[in-house]
Design an enzyme around this catalytic site. Structure first.
Site, PDB file in Angstrom:
ATOM      1  N   LYS A   1       9.256 -72.242  19.903  1.00 41.50           N
ATOM      2  CA  LYS A   1      10.120 -72.810  19.495  1.00 41.50           C
ATOM      3  C   LYS A   1      10.280 -72.283  17.784  1.00 41.50           C
ATOM      4  O   LYS A   1      11.042 -72.122  17.094  1.00 41.50           O
ATOM      5  CB  LYS A   1      10.266 -74.365  19.399  1.00 41.50           C
ATOM      6  CG  LYS A   1      11.414 -74.858  18.284  1.00 41.50           C
ATOM      7  CD  LYS A   1      12.263 -75.476  18.979  1.00 41.50           C
ATOM      8  CE  LYS A   1      13.567 -75.523  17.746  1.00 41.50           C
ATOM      9  NZ  LYS A   1      12.924 -77.104  16.723  1.00 41.50           N
TER      10      LYS A   1
ATOM     11  N   GLY B   1       3.859 -74.621  19.231  1.00 39.17           N
ATOM     12  CA  GLY B   1       5.148 -73.980  19.547  1.00 39.17           C
ATOM     13  C   GLY B   1       5.862 -72.856  19.660  1.00 39.17           C
ATOM     14  O   GLY B   1       5.874 -72.313  18.204  1.00 39.17           O
TER      15      GLY B   1
ATOM     16  N   GLN C   1       6.798 -69.768  12.614  1.00 40.87           N
ATOM     17  CA  GLN C   1       5.625 -70.275  11.829  1.00 40.87           C
ATOM     18  C   GLN C   1       4.402 -69.883  12.766  1.00 40.87           C
ATOM     19  O   GLN C   1       3.293 -70.139  12.584  1.00 40.87           O
ATOM     20  CB  GLN C   1       5.742 -71.559  12.224  1.00 40.87           C
ATOM     21  CG  GLN C   1       4.531 -72.780  11.592  1.00 40.87           C
ATOM     22  CD  GLN C   1       5.237 -74.538  12.034  1.00 40.87           C
ATOM     23  OE1 GLN C   1       5.641 -74.796  11.210  1.00 40.87           O
ATOM     24  NE2 GLN C   1       4.642 -75.025  13.174  1.00 40.87           N
TER      25      GLN C   1
ATOM     26  N   SER D   1      14.018 -81.216  19.371  1.00 43.10           N
ATOM     27  CA  SER D   1      13.553 -80.748  17.854  1.00 43.10           C
ATOM     28  C   SER D   1      14.230 -82.487  17.361  1.00 43.10           C
ATOM     29  O   SER D   1      14.798 -83.335  17.793  1.00 43.10           O
ATOM     30  CB  SER D   1      14.881 -80.003  17.518  1.00 43.10           C
ATOM     31  OG  SER D   1      14.431 -80.857  15.921  1.00 43.10           O
ATOM     32  N   SER D   2      12.949 -82.445  16.496  1.00 47.88           N
ATOM     33  CA  SER D   2      12.502 -84.227  15.907  1.00 47.88           C
ATOM     34  C   SER D   2      14.631 -84.088  15.359  1.00 47.88           C
ATOM     35  O   SER D   2      14.834 -85.120  14.836  1.00 47.88           O
ATOM     36  CB  SER D   2      12.110 -84.618  14.812  1.00 47.88           C
ATOM     37  OG  SER D   2      10.873 -84.288  16.061  1.00 47.88           O
TER      38      SER D   2
ATOM     39  N   HIS E   1       6.110 -82.183  21.697  1.00 47.90           N
ATOM     40  CA  HIS E   1       5.056 -82.083  21.386  1.00 47.90           C
ATOM     41  C   HIS E   1       4.393 -82.680  22.479  1.00 47.90           C
ATOM     42  O   HIS E   1       3.112 -82.270  22.464  1.00 47.90           O
ATOM     43  CB  HIS E   1       5.304 -83.234  20.418  1.00 47.90           C
ATOM     44  CG  HIS E   1       6.370 -83.411  19.125  1.00 47.90           C
ATOM     45  ND1 HIS E   1       7.200 -83.762  18.637  1.00 47.90           N
ATOM     46  CD2 HIS E   1       6.363 -82.293  18.025  1.00 47.90           C
ATOM     47  CE1 HIS E   1       7.786 -83.392  17.924  1.00 47.90           C
ATOM     48  NE2 HIS E   1       6.749 -82.245  17.346  1.00 47.90           N
TER      49      HIS E   1
ATOM     50  N   ALA F   1       7.644 -87.710  15.458  1.00 46.13           N
ATOM     51  CA  ALA F   1       9.056 -88.319  15.861  1.00 46.13           C
ATOM     52  C   ALA F   1       9.076 -87.738  17.486  1.00 46.13           C
ATOM     53  O   ALA F   1      10.130 -86.994  17.118  1.00 46.13           O
ATOM     54  CB  ALA F   1      10.461 -87.801  15.422  1.00 46.13           C
TER      55      ALA F   1
HETATM   56  P1  AMP Z   1       7.241 -80.325  14.231  1.00 44.02           P
HETATM   57  O1  AMP Z   1       6.324 -82.112  14.755  1.00 44.02           O
HETATM   58  O2  AMP Z   1       8.491 -80.055  14.930  1.00 44.02           O
HETATM   59  O3  AMP Z   1       6.454 -79.766  13.348  1.00 44.02           O
HETATM   60  O4  AMP Z   1       6.721 -79.078  15.988  1.00 44.02           O
HETATM   61  C1  AMP Z   1       5.110 -79.917  15.834  1.00 44.02           C
HETATM   62  C2  AMP Z   1       4.672 -78.873  17.184  1.00 44.02           C
HETATM   63  O5  AMP Z   1       5.502 -78.991  17.598  1.00 44.02           O
HETATM   64  C3  AMP Z   1       5.038 -77.134  16.069  1.00 44.02           C
HETATM   65  O6  AMP Z   1       4.011 -76.934  16.751  1.00 44.02           O
HETATM   66  C4  AMP Z   1       6.417 -76.990  17.017  1.00 44.02           C
HETATM   67  O7  AMP Z   1       6.247 -75.781  17.658  1.00 44.02           O
HETATM   68  C5  AMP Z   1       6.418 -77.768  18.499  1.00 44.02           C
HETATM   69  N1  AMP Z   1       7.476 -78.040  19.027  1.00 44.02           N
HETATM   70  C6  AMP Z   1       9.010 -78.297  18.706  1.00 44.02           C
HETATM   71  N2  AMP Z   1       9.118 -78.724  19.141  1.00 44.02           N
HETATM   72  C7  AMP Z   1       9.762 -78.605  20.309  1.00 44.02           C
HETATM   73  C8  AMP Z   1       9.621 -77.659  21.701  1.00 44.02           C
HETATM   74  N3  AMP Z   1      11.289 -78.148  22.062  1.00 44.02           N
HETATM   75  N4  AMP Z   1       8.962 -76.906  23.169  1.00 44.02           N
HETATM   76  C9  AMP Z   1       8.233 -76.877  22.170  1.00 44.02           C
HETATM   77  N5  AMP Z   1       7.081 -77.012  21.233  1.00 44.02           N
HETATM   78  C10 AMP Z   1       7.910 -77.940  20.443  1.00 44.02           C
END
Ligand code: AMP
Length: 296
Positions: free
Chosen positions: A151, A149, A155, A187-188, A39, A34
């Site tokens: 964010k 990230g 983690q 955010s997704s 990302h 997503a």
């Molecule tokens: P996720 O798909 O939510 O597991 O996130 C995958 C990666 O994208 C992780 O390293 C998150 O920290 C990063 N990420 C998610 N949202 C953001 C954002 N708004 N800005 C920067 N990195 C992000």
């Protein structure tokens, strides 16, 4: 323009082995798909530092402590692939859960201490799931660099600890949070917000940044955090799961911004859990900056 997709470890390894044979530097960007600009910013950062970029797309069941959240998590692989191809990412690795965790899978990677409290307290087993899948992805891809990230601040700490403790030869690169124009962290999960909730949502980053400024100016943390909680609830959030001041370096709890710190929050808005964090400059450093500015 398309991006090749690997579904199995064998396919992934064949591609990566050829790259490594040619001396190419490989980066991995782990995601749950997503994909949004947050990302994509990680992919761009990876492209600047490595020759070949693998984006992983895996909605990891082991890191969901809530079955409804897992079921509702958006899955948009086709669109994700279409976003990655023009950026110049080289491979999308999208394994199936049955291949990642085949019958008989019995190993859990558990990183203690940094996973205590914050999300760790409210999402039992979440960081074990994260550490286990991240360890697998690092071993499967054998990447030289991995991009995460800020964010997901806790983690990031868990992944850094994991890599140090298990001597995994990979460099972890942290990338800044990408925000919508109104300040909401991308955010997704944002797609789950109704129009009304979406309007209320940016109050969270707004409160975080004004609170961070007050903490840097020396206001007592207890008061600032209590008022911030009230402001978040008054904006329409139904629950503030946690709101804490933690040390940037090791996530230890702080009662004052006496060193580089983060204000970290998780709050619920209309049944959607949102997380965010902002940097809090330490009090004396801000004083030094002001003194320098005055002297100039
Ligand atoms: P996720 O798909 O939510 O597991 O996130 C995958 C990666 O994208 C992780 O390293 C998150 O920290 C990063 N990420 C998610 N949202 C953001 C954002 N708004 N800005 C920067 N990195 C992000």
């Amino acid at each position: 323009m398309t991006i090749p997709i690997a579904r199995t470890v064998a396919e992934l390894r064949t591609t990566v082995a050829a790259w490594r044979k040619n001396g190419l530097k490989v980066a991995v960007v782990p995601t749950m798909g997503a994909l949004h600009e947050g990302h994509l910013s990680l992919v761009r950062a990876a492209l600047a530092k490595a020759d070949r970029i693998i984006v992983t797309l895996f909605v990891n069941p082991k890191q969901f402590n809530n079955a409804a959240d897992l079921a509702a998590y958006p899955r948009t692989e086709h669109d994700d692939a279409a976003k990655l191809a023009p950026l110049g990412a080289h491979l999308l690795y999208a394994p199936n859960a049955a291949d990642m965790y085949p019958e008989g899978f019995a190993t859990t990677v558990s990183v203690s201490r940094v996973s205590d409290g914050l999300c760790g307290a409210f999402r039992p087993g979440h960081f074990d799931g994260v550490a286990t899948v991240v360890a697998k992805l690092f071993l499967q891809t054998r990447a030289d660099l991995a991009f995460f990230g800020v964010k997901d601040f806790q983690q990031l700490h868990v992944v850094r600890r994991l890599v140090r403790d298990l001597d995994i030869p990979i460099e972890i690169v942290a990338c800044p949070t990408v925000r919508e124009a109104d300040g909401l962290a991308m955010s997704s999960r944002n797609v789950r917000l109704s129009a009304e909730q979406r309007l209320a949502a940016p109050k969270l980053p707004e409160v975080l940044s004004t609170s961070a400024e007050r903490l840097s100016a020396g206001a007592p943390a207890e008061l600032v955090l209590a008022e911030a909680r009230q402001a978040i609830l008054a904006a329409g959030y139904e629950e503030v799961e946690y709101l804490e001041l933690r040390a940037d370096q090791d996530l230890s709890p702080l009662s004052a911004a006496d060193r580089p710190a983060r204000l970290i929050v998780a709050a619920w808005l209309g049944g959607t859990r949102l997380i965010d964090n902002v940097e809090v400059l330490p009090r004396q450093r801000k004083g030094e900056v002001l003194a320098a500015a005055n002297a100039a």
